[in-house]
Design a protein around this motif. Sequence first.
Motif, PDB file in Angstrom:
ATOM      1  N   HIS A  33      40.033 -33.259 -16.821  1.00 29.03           N
ATOM      2  CA  HIS A  33      41.059 -34.315 -17.870  1.00 29.03           C
ATOM      3  C   HIS A  33      41.914 -35.183 -17.528  1.00 29.03           C
ATOM      4  N   ASN A 351      35.912 -38.548 -17.085  1.00 34.29           N
ATOM      5  CA  ASN A 351      36.653 -36.832 -16.975  1.00 34.29           C
ATOM      6  C   ASN A 351      36.287 -36.319 -16.101  1.00 34.29           C
ATOM      7  N   GLN A 382      43.739 -36.795 -26.086  1.00 36.48           N
ATOM      8  CA  GLN A 382      43.780 -38.079 -26.079  1.00 36.48           C
ATOM      9  C   GLN A 382      43.120 -39.017 -26.909  1.00 36.48           C
TER      10      GLN A 382
END
Length: 436
Positions: A33, A351, A382
Amino acid sequence: MLIEFRVKNFRSLRDEQVLSMVASSDKELRDTHVVETGLKAAPGLLKAAAIYGANASGKSTVIRALQVMREVVIGSAVRFRPGQALPGQPFRLDSRSVSEPIEFEVTFLRNDVRWQYGFAMTTERIVSEHLLVYKAFKPQRWYERCYDAETNKDVYEFGPGLKGQKQVWEAATRPNALFLSTAVQLNSEVLRPVFDWFRTELVIFNEYVRIRQEIVAKMLKDAAWKERLCDFLKAADISLADIQVHTRKLRVKKIRDIGREDGLSDVLGDGAHEGDALPDEIEQHNFRFLHETENGKAVFSIQDESSGTRNLLFLGVPVLDILSRGKTLLVDELDTSLHTLLVRQLVRLFNSPRTNTGNAQLIFTTHDTSLLDAEGLFRRDQIWFMEKGADQASSLIALSEYSPRKNEALERGYLMGRYGGIPFLDRSKGLLHHGA
């Protein structure tokens, strides 16, 4: 990649709000990520971020603010007429803010260089502008512009890092135009990376800018792109065998003013501006969808398809392009007409290092709380929440500021009001309020 966006005094964003894509030191999902940059100030950048909030909380305003900033950068030198009002609206619910300028600033990474660019404006003029360039850890201030109200003139200070015809660009810059935009129009190559980041690397979709059908049609006429798009839709469990595009030209006989709130581009694209004459001919694209099952096949028009399929089609083309080219995509209400599993799949595309080969980024607003606890979908840094206070000013708050425990049930905590950003139901009066 976008590192940080700052905005102040834009609509409900009265106080400075900061959306940061800098990853925390958390090791969770870091290999997938997070993009490692090698920068001391921002060693890792996030590939995706989600913004939650109640209706009218201001979450869409964050995307709108960056959209207006982009419009001024791209259009102020060539599209805005002398004396034309600049787009945007300050916070109007207190006497101090309504008379103060709107402020924008972005920091982004391009060509292994960190750029920090910002400006402040009223509806009448640009009141300040600056550019810092980090080719090493210490920044170089390439230029700073400030409006002197006493002399009614802009005062410029240039650093040694900015090369070119600075005095020519300065003299050509109108009060309602950016120095950056003017210099690039006059062939400044050293400033072009900043201008081009806004023009080509930043993509925004919301109610004011929709995906243009002609772009989708063009991509579908390319065999390789059509195959990728059909595979993308098949992966979403849509029984699609082929998409055909039939194009015909239509004569246009009249001139139309383009109505546009806040000066933003409409479906005619970035080249369109107020008072434009339409071309003599325009192209009309008709899409035909071939579906196949074990029992037979049939062709459907675009009107026959569900809104979810249509949205996925028109979003799929730019998403595939953005993933391969490493752009930054902002989408307001990504979950509109898309099943929650499709939204999860889109986030996973960004991602995943396997599908996101260009280090692209996705930033979106949503009401889909089920995403919060989807396994492996988000790191805690996030997720953002937007809430509006009693003074009607919006605040953007990172989930990490609440220090949630690992494996905490985030959806349940959010719906209980633990993180703010949800509507408050006053059942005794039958009214709906916003707040924590």
